[in-house]
Every structure is written in structure tokens, then in C-alpha cells.
Design a protein around this motif. Structure first.
Motif, PDB file in Angstrom:
ATOM      1  N   SER A 462      37.490  53.775  39.527  1.00  0.00           N
ATOM      2  CA  SER A 462      38.442  53.178  38.587  1.00  0.00           C
ATOM      3  C   SER A 462      39.266  52.089  39.266  1.00  0.00           C
ATOM      4  N   MET A 463      39.672  52.318  40.504  1.00  0.00           N
ATOM      5  CA  MET A 463      40.497  51.331  41.198  1.00  0.00           C
ATOM      6  C   MET A 463      39.687  50.083  41.527  1.00  0.00           C
ATOM      7  N   ILE A 464      38.449  50.254  41.920  1.00  0.00           N
ATOM      8  CA  ILE A 464      37.600  49.091  42.208  1.00  0.00           C
ATOM      9  C   ILE A 464      37.366  48.277  40.946  1.00  0.00           C
ATOM     10  N   MET A 465      37.152  48.955  39.815  1.00  0.00           N
ATOM     11  CA  MET A 465      36.956  48.235  38.552  1.00  0.00           C
ATOM     12  C   MET A 465      38.232  47.496  38.145  1.00  0.00           C
ATOM     13  N   ALA A 466      39.403  48.061  38.497  1.00  0.00           N
ATOM     14  CA  ALA A 466      40.651  47.356  38.206  1.00  0.00           C
ATOM     15  C   ALA A 466      40.719  46.049  38.991  1.00  0.00           C
ATOM     16  N   TYR A 467      40.306  46.067  40.260  1.00  0.00           N
ATOM     17  CA  TYR A 467      40.271  44.834  41.049  1.00  0.00           C
ATOM     18  C   TYR A 467      39.234  43.863  40.503  1.00  0.00           C
ATOM     19  N   VAL A 468      38.099  44.369  40.078  1.00  0.00           N
ATOM     20  CA  VAL A 468      37.056  43.494  39.534  1.00  0.00           C
ATOM     21  C   VAL A 468      37.543  42.814  38.260  1.00  0.00           C
ATOM     22  N   ASN A 469      38.192  43.589  37.370  1.00  0.00           N
ATOM     23  CA  ASN A 469      38.678  43.006  36.112  1.00  0.00           C
ATOM     24  C   ASN A 469      39.801  42.010  36.346  1.00  0.00           C
ATOM     25  N   ALA A 470      40.501  42.159  37.482  1.00  0.00           N
ATOM     26  CA  ALA A 470      41.576  41.223  37.815  1.00  0.00           C
ATOM     27  C   ALA A 470      41.070  40.058  38.664  1.00  0.00           C
ATOM     28  N   GLN A 472      39.623  40.069  41.564  1.00  0.00           N
ATOM     29  CA  GLN A 472      39.912  40.239  42.990  1.00  0.00           C
ATOM     30  C   GLN A 472      38.816  41.100  43.628  1.00  0.00           C
ATOM     31  N   PRO A 473      37.592  40.560  43.664  1.00  0.00           N
ATOM     32  CA  PRO A 473      36.488  41.375  44.176  1.00  0.00           C
ATOM     33  C   PRO A 473      36.611  41.717  45.663  1.00  0.00           C
ATOM     34  N   LYS A 474      37.316  40.886  46.435  1.00  0.00           N
ATOM     35  CA  LYS A 474      37.452  41.182  47.863  1.00  0.00           C
ATOM     36  C   LYS A 474      38.265  42.446  48.101  1.00  0.00           C
ATOM     37  N   SER A 475      39.318  42.648  47.309  1.00  0.00           N
ATOM     38  CA  SER A 475      40.092  43.890  47.431  1.00  0.00           C
ATOM     39  C   SER A 475      39.250  45.094  47.028  1.00  0.00           C
ATOM     40  N   GLY A 476      38.424  44.906  45.996  1.00  0.00           N
ATOM     41  CA  GLY A 476      37.514  45.979  45.600  1.00  0.00           C
ATOM     42  C   GLY A 476      36.494  46.282  46.680  1.00  0.00           C
ATOM     43  N   GLU A 477      36.036  45.238  47.369  1.00  0.00           N
ATOM     44  CA  GLU A 477      35.082  45.446  48.462  1.00  0.00           C
ATOM     45  C   GLU A 477      35.727  46.230  49.607  1.00  0.00           C
ATOM     46  N   ALA A 478      37.020  45.968  49.865  1.00  0.00           N
ATOM     47  CA  ALA A 478      37.717  46.715  50.923  1.00  0.00           C
ATOM     48  C   ALA A 478      37.777  48.207  50.586  1.00  0.00           C
ATOM     49  N   LEU A 479      38.027  48.533  49.327  1.00  0.00           N
ATOM     50  CA  LEU A 479      38.030  49.942  48.919  1.00  0.00           C
ATOM     51  C   LEU A 479      36.638  50.558  49.047  1.00  0.00           C
ATOM     52  N   MET A 480      35.616  49.752  48.754  1.00  0.00           N
ATOM     53  CA  MET A 480      34.249  50.257  48.887  1.00  0.00           C
ATOM     54  C   MET A 480      33.947  50.585  50.355  1.00  0.00           C
ATOM     55  N   ARG A 481      34.420  49.761  51.296  1.00  0.00           N
ATOM     56  CA  ARG A 481      34.234  50.048  52.721  1.00  0.00           C
ATOM     57  C   ARG A 481      34.981  51.328  53.111  1.00  0.00           C
TER      58      ARG A 481
END
Length: 722
Positions: A462-470, A472-481
Motif C-alpha cells: 500500500s505504501m509503495i502504491m501511494a508513492y507510485v500514485n504520487a 515518486q517511484p524512487k521512494s517506492g523503490e527504496a521501500l522495495m529494497r
């Protein structure tokens, strides 16, 4: 058992020097009185701190006959038996158990003495053993084995030291225990042949029990039969004693007379009879389950303690007027349910289970009213509201996309002093991510961390999708790492969402990282991932790399669809490579590919920019021939094309379609339409659309502002209508 700690070396030397004289005196004079013989061994045993000697007491002239037999039963006790004068007495009774006891005692004590004094010869050890055995015989003569084993330990002998007498008592106790085990073993052998035991063994064999397990069960059943037999034997003995006592009391009563002179009968004192102690436990078995085990008592206590949880309270029965009010609540539409709830509460006096029952019925029959009633019930004291009730209602609102209502419930929760816990914070992360509120989602996510909770797969997603919708894919990528570092494997959905976000922004490096990580995680390239790579390179203006990924997809055996082909054509459009785009389409048509609405939309937009109106209209007709409605974004291309070409009617027609759905337009679409209208001389229409653009919160670029100012200053003549 080591005797060196209580028999000194001086004692052994004394025994060695006097052993020959001592034994000769015993052998040659069996009938002499030994009271005058001094024995340094006994003195040393009785007191190890000095060299005083004590006189050996005169032995019993008539020792027990069983002891005489015990000494003759082994070769090791011949010397001791020869030194003891034994005469049969008419009062002596042979006791086999006592005979066994003495035989084993002599054998164990000889071994202990030999281990304690390995340098002593056999004659010296015999002298020591003779004195010990005589003392044991004397103690047994006082009261038997029970007397010796029961009180001898607490009453040390005057002739033996305390340590030696303790050793004698321990050996005696171990011998008695071995004899008791042997007795039970012999007794249980008879019960192994009992008919009931045989019957159970045959049944066990029929159901497949063999080997060691059957042997253990057989001994267990025999032991239970033995305990039951002993119990009833003691019970029968008790009954006989009670009957004998009753007969004796009756005889005494008859001798004294039935009544006295005053006519008052003699009162008979009732005799209390108790049951004998049972050796085994009483068994309670139901369907083969042994309920006499102590664990079932613990289970019963736990069931009683948790009874309210296992068997919750039933809701009250609703009848009469209360039933009518309940039906009215269930059938409400848009009315305020507060008056009916107050009346229902007064009639029923509900508890929490009654409120929950009403809410469950509302949720099933009238979901619209359920949310209103559930919110009102939160303030009821009898409902006993807890944090779970708030979080459930917030989650229910978020699933229905009722984010304002969820925010209101959250505010009530905070006003009542209830802080969101881990579960509530997780619900808020999902809700704000779905609503596109990144800041509130980050706040809820950090609250989870502050509670020490490690986010799970669902919260991370859910948090990664929030970054994607905003965007900000780089922040989502950091959470994925971070997920990967905690051994939480991201799902394919997360990889594709990040890949799509990087592709839409034309971020080649980010797209490549996600694609590589996706393959290392075990996800093979798919049509979707390859299409996103083509789109990324197309957005970045690199048609060669886009074509390389397009061909790689085909080599993998994946057939490009209409969307993938449209992405490849759009990549060529960035560099205006129309010939390569047409060659690609011809090659694909040979392989059976049929362009769809997406490919035709890209071509119409391309031809419109080139002012090839007739060719664009032909492609527009092919979209209609396929039975599909033209996509909305194609109207932007048509409005721009017709406005620049001076086709007023069709330009205004396309503009009217766009204005009806202007909320779907982005800042880039607004600027293209306005710029096309200015270029075509539709200045008033361009100004009106610019006002709508600002009303939606989009700011015009400097280039567009200059064009609008120039059109106001110089004006631009509308071309002739076609």
C-alpha cells in the motif's frame, strides 16, 4: 558405598594382629562365654577418636534358626556360622522372607567390607562381618524387620559408630526394597495368566498391536488386575473384622441386660467403619478416554474460566413493540435514525451483544443506514466501545471510498482520547494510499514504526502504491529494497507498478533497475514488462533502444499486441521516423497482426501534426469500422488538426466534446488545444479554454502566455472556412 570414612586404618591393623587369637577362641570354644574377650575391632568402630576397647556382649545362646540357615546358604558365611551356636527351639518359626533378607544382607556387606579394605585377608573380613551380623540379628529379635528399618536409623547403636550404623541401615533398606520388588514380580506373574488380561491381549492382537507395545500393555493390565484384587481382598477382610466386632458387641449387650431398672435402654455407640486405602486410582473411561487423568481437571478449570469467550452471551429476544421498532430501523431510507434508536434502547435495555446483533442485521439488509447507526452507536455506553469498533468502521468506509466519513470517525476517535494502534494504523495506510493522500499515508506508516511494528507485505504494498500514485517511484523503490533486505519478496504487482511509473516519466535508469531486479527475483519477462520498457525508451526519445526491446520480446516468443505496437510507433513519432513506423506495420501485418484503436490513435495524432487531414480521417474511419468508439484523447489531436487547418466546424465540434469532459484533460492537453486554436485564429475560444485551465488549477507555460498576449495585441485573422 565406601566405609573408609568411618573405619580407621588403625582398626584394621588391630584386627589383623588379633584376628588369629580371636577366631581360634571362637572355633575351639563354641560354648564358652565370650564376655571376657576384648575385640579391638568393635571398639574402633564404636569410637574412632580413641583407643578404648569395649567388651563384646555375650551372644544370644539361642539365635534364630532362619539366621543359621542363612549363614549356611552361602560359602562366604561358613566361618561365621561355625562360630555361632545354634539350637532349634520349639518356639522358633521358619520365615522364608527373613531368611532371604539375611542372605542378601550378608552378601552385600561382605562386598562393601572387601572394597573398603582390599589389603585385609578373608579371615579378617569374616571377623568384621561376624560382629555386624550379630548386631543386626539382635535388632531383629527386638521387633522384626520393621522395627529395625523404622527406628534403628534414628536410634544409633551403642556398640557401632553413627556412620557405620547408618551404612548398615541403608544396606538393610536396599535389601528390603529388592525383596519387595521380587515379591510383586512373582505376584504379577500369576495375573499375567488372568482370563481378563488374556481377553484384552487377544483383542489388542486383533486390531494390530504387536511386539513391545503389546508386552507393555499386558503388564499394565496385569498390574491393574492385581491392584483391584488387593483392594477387594482388603475390603473383604475389613468386612469380616466388622462382623466379628459386631458379634462381640452383641454378646456383651446380652450379658449386661437389655434395659436398666429405670426402663431406659442402654445407648449403643455407633462404630465408624472406614474403607481400606485403595492401591490403584479409580478409572473413569468414556469411549476409551481416561478421564481420571489430572490433566482433565485442569482442562475443566480453563473451560470454566473462558466460558464467556467460548459460549458468548446470547442476544435478548425481541418481541412486541420492540420488534416493531426494530423493523422500522431496518426499513429506514434517508431519515435520521436517532429517535428510533432511542426508543429501541429504552424498550430493550440492550447490552453489547444486542447492539452487535442489530448492526449485523443492518449491514446485511440496509447497508446505507448501517453506517449512520454504527456511528451513533459508538457514543452509547452500553455498547462498550473499544478501539476495534473504530478501526472496523474506518476500514468499512475506506472500502466504499467514503474517505471523508472515515476521516470523521478518526477525528471522533482522537477526540475521545483513543490513539490509533497498530491495526488502525495499517488500515489508515491502506485508506490514504487508496485516496492518493501521500502525506497522511506516510504519517500512518511512521506511526506503525514508532510502535515497533515491522510492516508486512500488505502494508509495504500500500505504501509503495501511494508513492507510485504520487509520481515518486524512487521512494517506492527504496521501500522495495527495504522489503528485500527483510526477506519479504515483493509481488509481481509491485514490480510492474514501479516499472510503469518509471516508464511514464521516461526514466531509463530506473526502468532498467526494476526490470533487472524483477528478473533476479525469478519473474520472467512478460508482454506487460516488455511493453513498459518500449514505452520508457519511447518517452525518453530513444527509438533504437525501444526497437531493440521490441525485437527481444518477439525473440522470446511473445506476440506484440495493439498497445505494444502503438508504443513502438509513438517512439518513432518522437523523432518523426514515419518510414520506419510504416515498415514495422507492414512487417507485422505479414505475421498476421491487425492494428487496433491504440495504434490508429497514434497514427492519427502523427498525421494531424503533419496536417495530413485526409489521411488522418481515413484512419479515423478504420477505427469506426472495427466497431470501437474513438478514444477520448484522439479528440485532442483532431481539435488541434482541424483548428490549424482552418476547418471551423469540425474544430469547434471536437472542442465541444473536450469541454464536456475537461476534467479529464491534463496541462499538456490544455496547452496543445489552446496553442492550436490560437494558430487557427480561434482567439476567443482559446481565451475561454485558458480560463477553464486555470480554474482546474493548471498554470500556463511562458510560451503559451506570450502567444495569448500576442493574439490580444495583434490579433490573427481566421482562415477561410472549408
Amino acid at each position: 558405598m565406601n566405609l573408609k570414612h568411618f573405619i580407621s586404618r588403625k582398626t584394621v591393623n588391630s584386627v589383623s594382629r588379633l584376628n588369629e587369637r580371636f577366631l581360634c577362641s571362637h572355633i575351639s570354644q563354641n560354648n564358652r562365654n565370650l564376655s571376657t574377650v576384648r575385640v579391638p575391632f568393635l571398639a574402633s568402630i564404636g569410637s574412632l577418636e580413641n583407643d578404648d576397647f569395649t567388651l563384646l556382649k555375650k551372644p544370644n545362646p539361642k539365635p534364630n534358626l532362619c539366621f543359621y540357615r542363612c549363614l549356611h546358604s552361602t560359602q562366604e558365611t561358613k566361618l561365621i556360622s561355625s562360630s555361632v551356636e545354634v539350637k532349634a527351639d520349639s518356639e522358633d518359626v521358619e520365615d522364608e522372607n527373613l531368611n532371604d533378607f539375611l542372605s542378601q544382607f550378608v552378601w552385600i556387606m561382605r562386598r562393601e567390607l572387601s572394597e573398603a579394605y582390599p589389603d585385609c585377608d578373608k579371615e579378617t573380613v569374616d571377623g568384621m562381618l561376624l560382629i555386624i551380623v550379630r548386631k543386626v540379628v539382635a535388632e531383629m529379635g527386638k521387633g522384626g524387620l520393621e522395627q529395625m528399618l523404622g527406628s534403628a536409623e534414628s536410634t544409633p547403636s551403642q556398640d557401632f559408630s553413627e556412620d557405620l550404623w547408618k551404612t548398615v541401615w541403608e544396606v538393610s533398606n536396599s535389601v528390603l526394597e529388592d525383596m519387595e520388588k521380587a515379591r510383586k514380580k512373582e505376584k504379577i506373574k500369576g495375573f499375567l495368566q488372568d482370563e481378563e488380561v488374556k481377553k484384552m491381549c487377544r483383542f489388542a492382537g486383533d486390531i494390530g498391536i504387536r511386539g513391545d507395545m503389546l508386552r507393555e500393555l499386558r503388564f499394565k493390565w496385569a498390574r491393574e488386575e492385581m491392584e483391584e484384587s488387593e483392594f477387594y481382598k482388603d475390603l473383604h477382610k475389613l468386612r469380616e473384622e466388622a462382623q466379628a466386632q459386631e458379634q462381640e458387641d452383641q454378646a456383651n449387650a446380652e450379658a449386661q441386660g437389655e434395659e436398666g431398672e429405670d426402663g431406659v435402654g442402654m445407648e449403643e455407640t455407633p462404630k465408624v467403619v472406614t474403607l481400606p486405602k485403595r492401591h490403584g486410582k479409580i478409572k473413569y473411561k468414556i469411549y476409551g478416554l481416561d478421564l481420571s487423568d489430572s490433566k482433565w481437571a485442569e482442562v475443566a478449570d480453563k473451560i470454566n474460566e473462558s466460558g464467556e469467550v467460548m459460549w458468548p452471551e446470547e442476544p435478548k429476544q425481541i418481541t412486541g413493540k420492540c420488534k416493531l421498532v426494530t423493523e422500522k430501523i431496518l426499513s429506514l431510507k434517508e431519515e435520521d435514525p436517532s429517535p428510533l434508536l432511542a426508543e429501541w434502547k429504552e424498550l430493550l435495555q440492550p447490552s453489547r451483544v444486542d447492539w452487535i446483533n442489530l448492526l449485523d442485521r443492518l449491514k446485511e439488509q440496509n447497508p446505507q443506514v448501517y453506517f449512520k447507526v454504527a456511528e451513533l452507536v459508538l457514543s452509547e455506553i452500553s455498547f462498550q466501545t473499544n478501539i476495534r469498533d473504530y478501526s472496523k468502521l474506518i476500514e468499512a468506509h475506506s472500502k466504499k471510498n467514503r474517505f471523508e466519513d472515515a476521516e470523521r470517525i478518526l477525528q471522533k476517535m482522537n477526540d475521545n482520547g483513543i490513539l490509533p494502534d497498530i491495526l488502525t494504523a495499517a488500515v489508515l495506510v491502506h485508506m490514504y494510499s487508496k485516496a492518493g493522500n501521500l502525506e497522511r499515508a506516510k504519517e500512518a506508516f511512521e506511526r506503525l514504526r514508532s510502535h515497533g511494528f515491522q510492516p508486512d507485505m500488505k502494508v509495504y504494498s500500500s505504501m509503495i502504491m501511494a508513492y507510485v500514485n504520487a509520481n515518486q517511484p524512487k521512494s517506492g523503490e527504496a521501500l522495495m529494497r527495504e522489503m528485500d533486505s527483510r526477506d519479504i519478496k515483493p509481488s509481481k504487482k509491485i514490480y510492474l507498478a514501479l516499472l510503469r511509473s518509471f516508464a511514464q516519466h521516461g526514466d531509463i535508469s530506473g526502468t532498467g533497475r526494476i526490470a533487472t531486479t524483477m528478473q533476479f527475483s525469478g519473474f520472467q519477462p512478460t508482454l506487460e514488462s516488455c511493453t513498459l520498457l518500449v514505452e520508457a525508451y519511447g518517452q525518453a526519445g530513444d527509438p533504437d533502444q525501444a526497437r531493440s526491446n521490441f525485437d527481444y520480446m518477439i525473440n522470446l516468443g511473445l506476440k506484440p499486441d495493439d498497445r505494444c505496437t502503438a508504443s513502438m510507433v509513438a517512439a518513432y513519432e518522437k523523432k518523426n521516423l514515419l518510414d520506419k513506423a510504416l515498415n514495422l506495420l507492414l512487417q507485422l501485418e505479414k505475421d498476421g497482426f491487425v492494428p487496433g484503436a491504440a495504434t490508429f490513435t497514434v497514427l492519427v495524432d502523427w498525421l494531424g501534426r503533419l496536417q495530413l487531414v485526409d489521411e488522418a480521417e481515413q484512419l479515423l474511419g478504420k477505427i469506426s469500422e472495427q466497431g470501437e468508439a474513438p478514444p477520448f484523447n484522439i479528440q485532442v489531436s483532431l481539435c488541434d488538426m482541424y483548428a490549424r487547418a482552418g476547418v471551423e466546424k469540425k474544430a469547434l465540434q471536437a472542442l465541444g466534446v473536450l469541454e464536456t469532459k475537461k476534467e479529464q484533460l491534463g496541462p499538456n492537453e490544455f496547452e496543445r488545444i489552446i496553442d492550436g486554436l490560437i494558430a487557427g485564429g480561434f482567439v476567443q475560444d482559446a481565451r475561454r479554454l485558458h480560463g477553464q485551465m486555470e480554474a482546474q488549477g493548471y498554470a500556463a507555460s511562458e510560451k503559451l502566455k506570450v502567444a495569448l498576449m500576442a493574439s490580444e495585441t495583434f490579433g490573427r485573422k481566421r482562415p477561410a472556412r472549408r
